[in-house]
Design a protein around this motif. Structure first.
Motif, mmCIF file in Angstrom:
data_model
loop_
_atom_site.group_PDB
_atom_site.id
_atom_site.type_symbol
_atom_site.label_atom_id
_atom_site.label_comp_id
_atom_site.label_asym_id
_atom_site.label_seq_id
_atom_site.Cartn_x
_atom_site.Cartn_y
_atom_site.Cartn_z
ATOM 1 N N MET A 1 0.832 -1.205 0.000
ATOM 2 C CA MET A 1 0.000 0.000 0.000
ATOM 3 C C MET A 1 0.872 1.262 0.000
ATOM 4 O O MET A 1 2.049 1.218 0.311
ATOM 5 C CB MET A 1 -0.915 0.011 1.227
ATOM 6 N N LEU A 2 0.248 2.392 -0.338
ATOM 7 C CA LEU A 2 0.995 3.645 -0.395
ATOM 8 C C LEU A 2 1.309 4.137 1.006
ATOM 9 O O LEU A 2 0.526 3.997 1.916
ATOM 10 C CB LEU A 2 0.176 4.701 -1.144
ATOM 11 N N THR A 3 2.462 4.695 1.160
ATOM 12 C CA THR A 3 2.852 5.211 2.471
ATOM 13 C C THR A 3 3.042 6.725 2.456
ATOM 14 O O THR A 3 3.017 7.352 3.501
ATOM 15 C CB THR A 3 4.168 4.548 2.937
ATOM 16 N N GLU A 4 3.266 7.318 1.283
ATOM 17 C CA GLU A 4 3.490 8.746 1.193
ATOM 18 C C GLU A 4 2.462 9.385 0.269
ATOM 19 O O GLU A 4 2.088 8.815 -0.752
ATOM 20 C CB GLU A 4 4.902 9.038 0.671
ATOM 21 N N SER A 5 2.029 10.581 0.633
ATOM 22 C CA SER A 5 1.086 11.300 -0.203
ATOM 23 C C SER A 5 1.850 12.227 -1.144
ATOM 24 O O SER A 5 2.999 12.594 -0.888
ATOM 25 C CB SER A 5 0.111 12.106 0.659
ATOM 26 N N PHE A 6 1.204 12.600 -2.232
ATOM 27 C CA PHE A 6 1.803 13.487 -3.224
ATOM 28 C C PHE A 6 0.788 14.575 -3.528
ATOM 29 O O PHE A 6 -0.329 14.286 -3.978
ATOM 30 C CB PHE A 6 2.148 12.707 -4.500
ATOM 31 N N HIS A 7 1.142 15.822 -3.247
ATOM 32 C CA HIS A 7 0.257 16.952 -3.501
ATOM 33 C C HIS A 7 0.876 17.820 -4.588
ATOM 34 O O HIS A 7 2.077 18.124 -4.542
ATOM 35 C CB HIS A 7 0.053 17.787 -2.235
ATOM 36 N N TYR A 8 0.055 18.220 -5.546
ATOM 37 C CA TYR A 8 0.554 19.071 -6.624
ATOM 38 C C TYR A 8 -0.356 20.278 -6.805
ATOM 39 O O TYR A 8 -1.563 20.141 -7.005
ATOM 40 C CB TYR A 8 0.640 18.301 -7.941
ATOM 41 N N ARG A 9 0.238 21.465 -6.711
ATOM 42 C CA ARG A 9 -0.454 22.714 -7.012
ATOM 43 C C ARG A 9 0.557 23.605 -7.711
ATOM 44 O O ARG A 9 1.596 23.928 -7.128
ATOM 45 C CB ARG A 9 -0.978 23.381 -5.735
ATOM 46 N N PRO A 10 0.323 23.978 -8.969
ATOM 47 C CA PRO A 10 1.348 24.690 -9.745
ATOM 48 C C PRO A 10 1.755 26.020 -9.140
ATOM 49 O O PRO A 10 0.901 26.840 -8.789
ATOM 50 C CB PRO A 10 0.688 24.870 -11.121
ATOM 51 N N LEU A 11 3.049 26.240 -9.038
ATOM 52 C CA LEU A 11 3.576 27.479 -8.475
ATOM 53 C C LEU A 11 3.214 28.669 -9.354
ATOM 54 O O LEU A 11 2.874 29.744 -8.848
ATOM 55 C CB LEU A 11 5.095 27.375 -8.321
ATOM 56 N N PHE A 12 3.284 28.490 -10.670
ATOM 57 C CA PHE A 12 2.987 29.599 -11.575
ATOM 58 C C PHE A 12 1.556 30.100 -11.375
ATOM 59 O O PHE A 12 1.299 31.302 -11.422
ATOM 60 C CB PHE A 12 3.185 29.176 -13.032
ATOM 61 N N GLY A 13 0.629 29.177 -11.152
ATOM 62 C CA GLY A 13 -0.758 29.575 -10.937
ATOM 63 C C GLY A 13 -0.913 30.431 -9.702
ATOM 64 O O GLY A 13 -1.646 31.432 -9.712
ATOM 65 N N ARG A 14 -0.212 30.076 -8.634
ATOM 66 C CA ARG A 14 -0.294 30.864 -7.402
ATOM 67 C C ARG A 14 0.339 32.241 -7.576
ATOM 68 O O ARG A 14 -0.172 33.244 -7.072
ATOM 69 C CB ARG A 14 0.376 30.103 -6.260
ATOM 70 N N ILE A 15 1.446 32.280 -8.314
ATOM 71 C CA ILE A 15 2.094 33.568 -8.577
ATOM 72 C C ILE A 15 1.175 34.457 -9.409
ATOM 73 O O ILE A 15 1.024 35.661 -9.136
ATOM 74 C CB ILE A 15 3.437 33.362 -9.293
ATOM 75 N N LEU A 16 0.549 33.869 -10.432
ATOM 76 C CA LEU A 16 -0.352 34.638 -11.292
ATOM 77 C C LEU A 16 -1.549 35.158 -10.505
ATOM 78 O O LEU A 16 -1.933 36.327 -10.635
ATOM 79 C CB LEU A 16 -0.825 33.757 -12.454
ATOM 80 N N ALA A 17 -2.137 34.300 -9.673
ATOM 81 C CA ALA A 17 -3.289 34.721 -8.870
ATOM 82 C C ALA A 17 -2.904 35.846 -7.920
ATOM 83 O O ALA A 17 -3.631 36.837 -7.790
ATOM 84 C CB ALA A 17 -3.839 33.528 -8.085
ATOM 85 N N ALA A 18 -1.762 35.696 -7.263
ATOM 86 C CA ALA A 18 -1.311 36.729 -6.331
ATOM 87 C C ALA A 18 -1.056 38.047 -7.053
ATOM 88 O O ALA A 18 -1.401 39.124 -6.542
ATOM 89 C CB ALA A 18 -0.047 36.265 -5.613
#
Length: 204
Positions: A1-18
């Motif tokens: 079974m999986l033991t580690e989680s993987f989260h992805y949220r693009p950095l460019f999107g956050r920079i653009l929104a900010a």
């Protein structure tokens, strides 16, 4: 079974929104400093709308790959997909999960455009998960690990294939409602109110 989680949220999107939010605030502050109250009242609605829209489109979307399944946070809804419900993973237009009766696009992981596809190199599409390849060992540009869709698809396929090969996905029929969809009612309401206010401010 999986033991580690993987989260992805693009950095460019956050920079653009900010950046968009900051520009909107600067615009309002400039009108306030100038004492232009009439234009401040008129432009407050559209600037607030565009700021909120930027947050919804570019800041919030993400995907979380965890032991129990995959959670996709899109612009207007969150979709929770258990591993057994995933039938196929595709990257034609964006990373997309195919489940019984529903396909789940991942807003945070778009596939490359024409320019991005041309820039894909052979090394970027080697040693991908077995399910990434089509007839004749063909592969989509969106599966390249140099692209957002390919980066996430690589991790997702690796874990999905490991669970499949270990027999953890052979649980039989998928129960109805196993794919949970939660609308972002607060976001929908806020955008609706701000859009209505924007239209009203432009008409007056």
């Amino acid at each position: 079974m999986l033991t580690e989680s993987f989260h992805y949220r693009p950095l460019f999107g956050r920079i653009l929104a900010a950046a968009i939010v900051v520009l909107c605030l600067v615009g309002l502050a400039g009108l306030a400093v100038a004492g232009d109250w009439a234009n401040l009242v008129r432009t407050a609605w559209p600037l607030a709308f565009f700021g909120a829209l930027a947050v919804a489109l570019f800041w919030r979307p993400r995907i979380m790959i965890e032991e129990h399944g995959v959670t996709v946070v899109n612009v207007l809804r969150t979709i929770e997909v258990p591993w057994p419900a995933i039938q196929r993973i595709d990257t034609r237009f964006s990373l997309t999960l195919f489940t019984p009766g529903r396909k789940v696009p991942v807003w945070a992981a778009p596939s490359p455009g024409i320019r991005g596809a041309v820039a894909v190199e052979r090394a970027d599409v080697r040693n991908l998960g077995e399910s990434a390849y089509g007839p004749g060992h063909s592969v989509r540009p969106g599966d390249s690990v140099s692209t957002p869709s390919g980066q996430v698809a690589f991790v997702l396929r690796k874990r999905w294939e490991a669970l499949r090969d270990a027999g953890h996905l052979d649980s039989g029929a998928i129960e109805e409602g196993s794919v949970k969809v939660t609308p972002h009612w607060a976001t929908i309401a806020a955008l609706g109110v701000l859009f209505a206010g924007t239209v009203a401010s432009l008409v007056v």
